[in-house]
Scaffold this active site. Structure first.
Site, PDB file in Angstrom:
ATOM      1  N   GLU A  73     -43.635  -0.281  10.303  1.00 55.39           N
ATOM      2  CA  GLU A  73     -44.404  -1.539  10.277  1.00 55.39           C
ATOM      3  C   GLU A  73     -44.562  -2.048   8.840  1.00 55.39           C
ATOM      4  O   GLU A  73     -44.904  -3.200   8.616  1.00 55.39           O
ATOM      5  CB  GLU A  73     -45.817  -1.322  10.840  1.00 55.39           C
TER       6      GLU A  73
ATOM      7  N   ASP B  30     -45.837  18.667   4.879  1.00 56.19           N
ATOM      8  CA  ASP B  30     -45.964  20.118   4.737  1.00 56.19           C
ATOM      9  C   ASP B  30     -45.680  20.807   6.076  1.00 56.19           C
ATOM     10  O   ASP B  30     -46.115  20.333   7.128  1.00 56.19           O
ATOM     11  CB  ASP B  30     -47.402  20.423   4.290  1.00 56.19           C
TER      12      ASP B  30
END
Ligand code: NOJ
Length: 546
Positions: free
Chosen positions: A250, A207
């Protein structure tokens, strides 16, 4: 998913369906859409043929801004269900081959967030206040806001607290802005990202991506002569996204970020999409563009050029939960859009024309390189509900603008699913409450999923056919496109994609002949004597090699 290469990440070519949970489907009959309702209707989305869902916020929230005011980033609001149900939804979606993107609201939280409540209680000068932007006011008694920034929802961007201090809120007063200079804020959001990644989400919609970092000293905008504005697009924001990207990378499974970014400068836009930052961003210039061949052509070219700077795929967005639905926009005399809902509210709308153009726009956007967003109800041909009685309006922009801006409720009306009676299957039979926004037009009976299913001429079946073809066409999604200028007629968009695929959109006032082709794959309107009518689009198998 379509892609020219097997190993292209899914998000470079995906069709992503935006769910506004409050208005999608109500499973428990309390009038608010919820996870139970969404789980029960996932088959609609899988059958539609989209690749992923983006869910507008479902977090614990007082709903002062429809959930973009988050009180707990690690839990689901009871109105929507439970965290276990959220996990189950992610599992269900994955089982159907659908990815799940959740909304992340990092610029601000809810005034009910425990850290903000602690800051209020702790009082002026307390370290708890450093997590937000608290300042003393101006004027002899500190009775004036600390600077001249205006909230996007109207009025000053500052709210005074009982002890006289002011805090910054770029949106509603119930949405205090986080202070991203504070390491605890940074650490907290990394932890929140991990929380949802561990739960299995495939990505995040961010956002107001560009608002997190503010210019040092929070200078007034008056007399601030350099760009960007002091409250957005600061250099420091990129470090945040680099750290987020490193964390995301990751994880296995091609997780992704999509940025909400209203940035007009293509160079500055592209900076968010550098290889070590965010993957994609919404393309709002397309949404703002009028239904006009030259305007659309220049938006498409500029979009592709901006993305080419950093090798990111474009996205194509026609509507979302903040903007006037495009059936309505395209049915007005002025088809452009610029957040001036107040000025355009209630203008004459030709809905059949808007619907016709919406079908053509679907074929256009689904054929362009990159990924495409479908806002819930686009596939049904829903229009903006403009005649909402004022006392039912819920969007804070309505109240904050003193009733000038009618707000965004008109694009958030609960979906019609089936049946002859309101709310057309949005809630189960014998629901205990009416829908939270009880303003569905009677005419939506004919637009419900059940009413349209099986009717080959319906908007829904048209969308299903288009999405089915998009999956089959190896040359769609990410990859090259070539304009075929001057072949058909003026005011026509005409381009090819690999695999002898051709898309022609007629924005002229008269029918145009089709270019040489082997087959018509799909047309948004019936062809007339072999010609493509005005405000219509067609997908062709081009003659020879494409
Ligand atoms: C953008 C969201 O899409 C909108 O709905 C919200 O009001 C603002 N950001 C503030 O969070």
């Amino acid at each position: 998913m379509t892609s020219t290469e097997e190993n292209t990440p899914w998000w470079r070519s995906a069709v992503i369906y935006q769910v506004y949970p409050r208005s999608f489907a109500d499973g428990n009959g309390d009038g608010t859409g919820d996870i139970a309702g969404l789980r029960a209707r996932l088959g609609h989305l899988a059958g539609l043929g989209v690749d992923a869902l983006w869910l507008s916020p479902w977090y614990v929230s007082p709903l002062a801004d429809g959930g973009y005011d988050v009180a707990d980033y690690r839990d689901v609001d009871p109105a929507f269900g439970t965290l276990d149900e959220a996990a189950a939804l992610i599992g269900d979606a994955h089982a159907l081959g659908l990815r799940v993107i959740v909304d992340l609201v990092p610029n601000h939280c809810s005034e009910q967030h425990p850290w903000f409540q602690a800051a209020l209680t702790a009082g002026p000068g307390a370290p708890e206040r450093e997590l937000f932007h608290f300042r003393a006011g101006r004027g002899p008694q500190g009775e004036l806001p600390p600077n001249d920034w205006q909230s996007h929802f109207g009025g000053p961007a500052w709210q005074q607290t009982a002890d006289g201090a002011w805090y910054l809120h770029m949106f509603a007063p119930e949405q205090p802005d986080w202070n991203w200079e504070h390491p605890e804020v940074r650490a907290e959001f990394l932890s929140v990202l991990r929380f949802w990644l561990d739960l299995g989400v495939d990505g995040f919609r961010i956002d107001v991506t560009d608002h997190l970092v503010k210019e040092d000293g929070l200078p007034d905008t008056a007399g601030h002569h350099h760009t960007p504005h002091p409250w957005r697009d600061q250099e420091g924001v990129h470090d945040i996204y680099r750290s987020w990207r490193a964390l995301l990378d990751e994880y296995t499974g091609e997780r992704t970020f999509v940025a909400e970014l209203w940035e007009e400068d293509p160079q500055r836009f592209a900076r968010y999409l550098r290889a070590d930052e965010l993957h994609t961003a919404f393309n709002f210039p397309l949404l703002r563009s009028p239904w006009d061949a030259d305007a659309l052509r220049s938006v498409i070219d500029a979009t592709l050029a901006a993305h080419a700077l950093v090798g990111a795929p474009a996205t194509w967005v026609l509507s979302n939960h903040d903007t006037t639905r495009h059936v309505t926009r395209y049915g007005r005399a002025d088809t452009s859009y610029d957040f001036d809902r107040a000025a355009r509210h209630g203008l004459p709308v030709d809905l059949p024309l808007g619907t016709r153009r919406a079908r053509a726009a679907a074929l256009l956007t689904l054929a362009l390189p990159g990924s495409t967003y479908v806002y819930q109800g686009d596939e049904l041909g829903l229009w903006e509900v403009e005649d909402i009685p004022d006392h039912l309006r819920q969007d804070p922009t309505w109240l904050r603008s003193g009733g000038v801006d009618r707000g965004r409720d008109g694009c958030r009306v609960p979906l019609p699913w089936a049946g002859a009676e309101q709310p057309f299957g949005f809630s189960p039979e014998r629901a205990s409450a009416a829908p939270w926004l009880d303003v569905q037009p009677d005419a939506w009976q004919a637009l419900s999923v059940a009413a349209q299913s099986g009717d080959p001429d319906s908007h829904l079946e048209f969308y299903r056919a288009a999405l089915r073809l998009r999956r089959q066409e190896g040359g769609l999604g990410d990859g090259p496109m070539d304009w075929q200028d001057g072949v058909v007629a003026p005011a026509v968009l005409d381009f090819t994609r690999p695999g002898s695929f051709r898309c022609v959109v007629n924005l002229s006032a008269a029918p145009v002949p089709l270019p040489p082709h082997e087959a018509v794959l799909l047309a948004s309107e019936p062809l007339a004597d072999g010609k493509l009518p005005s405000d219509a689009a067609v997908w062709l198998r081009a003659a020879g090699e494409g």
